[in-house]
Write an enzyme that holds these catalytic residues in place. Structure first.
Site: not given
Ligand code: ING
Length: 304
Positions: A46, A107, A124, A143, A169, A194
């Site tokens: 991503e 995204n 996304k 985001e 993600c 990420n």
């Molecule tokens: N990142 C994360 C994900 O769902 C997140 C959001 C961050 C979830 C930290 C849990 C912990 O993997 C993205 N970019 O969606």
């Protein structure tokens, strides 16, 4: 047997000052390695062209924020990646920040076939994080400030000899993501991510990031009889430790191949697309066993 050799092209950190051209050199190196290893499809993470900029509140840096988005795909710098892939006869999935001519920001990801044609575009659907600056956090997850929720849903593409779907993600944490594509016959779902190790709203989840990453994708694969390729941008990027562990998961839910570093790393597996039938035509024969008339709440209701 319809076998597709797929390369999960994991990226290590991309620094804030790293240029697109420098990043694309890394992507091309992985593409060449994948070609040498016989891959037909390469999956990048991503937002693979820049550092994960939603970790910062950038209202005071509008020029920097603007520069993180692509206004064309391929664009001036990414054309080199498209050209190299086409000359190698390798297709790829690429996650990137999209700004449309109308000014919408998503995204996004694209799916490019071995002849260089774009056969799929995705925006996304599930945006995690928050909308406003929260200075008490050790880092932001903006985001929901920098992107709009994708309006197009989850499509699939007839490509690479199979049915290929895309997600990004946070989408992988929602079971609906997989099921909507499975109801379209998906055989491989490509998911760049990420994922910071620290989750500010509930730090008790920090120690479970790896477990949750595997849990949701293994379940998604098994319950929908599909291959899943999860590809990280991992490692410590601008001070934020992010989960690596890119992996390729079979329709059985088994992890077939997995990254062992948090750097640029290619993970390769031969994916037998007919393995999907072992589940889609038995345990998860949707036509025979599903009861959609019992599931109306899922589609009609946002929360209890
Ligand atoms: N990142 C994360 C994900 O769902 C997140 C959001 C961050 C979830 C930290 C849990 C912990 O993997 C993205 N970019 O969606």
């Amino acid at each position: 047997m319809r076998s597709l050799r797929i390369g999960a092209a994991q990226l290590g950190p991309i620094e804030r000052t790293e240029s697109r051209t420098q990043v694309i050199e890394r992507l091309i190196a992985l593409l060449r390695q994948a070609s040498d290893e016989g891959c037909e499809l390469v999956v990048f993470p991503e937002l693979a062209l820049t550092t994960f900029f939603p970790r910062w509140y950038l209202d005071d840096n509008p020029t920097e924020l603007d520069a993180y988005y692509e206004t064309a795909m391929p664009g001036p710098e990414t054309q080199a990646l498209f050209d190299e892939a086409q000359s190698l006869g390798v297709g790829f999935y690429l996650g990137y920040a999209e700004r449309t001519p109308q000014g919408n920001r998503y995204n996004s990801s694209v799916l490019v076939e071995r002849d260089g044609s774009i056969v799929g575009r995705y925006r996304k659907v599930h945006l995690p994080g928050h909308e406003e600056h929260e200075p008490d956090r050790p880092f932001q997850h903006l985001e929901r400030r920098y992107f709009e929720e994708g309006p197009d849903g989850f499509d699939v593409s007839d490509a690479f000899g199979g049915v290929i779907g895309m997600a990004l993600c946070n989408d992988r944490r929602w079971p609906e993501t997989y099921r909507v594509m499975a109801l379209q016959g998906v055989e491989v779902i490509l998911i760049g991510y990420n994922t910071p190790m620290h989750y500010a709203p509930d730090p008790s989840q920090d120690a479970l990031q790896s477990f949750h990453n595997q849990l949701v994708m293994q379940a998604g694969a098994y319950q929908n009889g599909t291959w899943i390729v999860g590809v990280a941008k991992g490692g410590v990027e601008e001070g934020v430790d992010s989960l690596a562990e890119s992996m390729i998961i079979a329709p059985s839910g088994q992890i077939i191949a997995q990254a062992t570093t948090s750097q640029d790393e290619l993970v390769v597996a031969d994916c037998d697309l007919d393995w999907c039938k072992h589940y889609k035509e038995t345990l998860f024969d949707f036509d025979r066993y599903r009861r959609p008339e019992m599931y109306n709440l899922i589609a009609e209701t946002k929360s209890e």
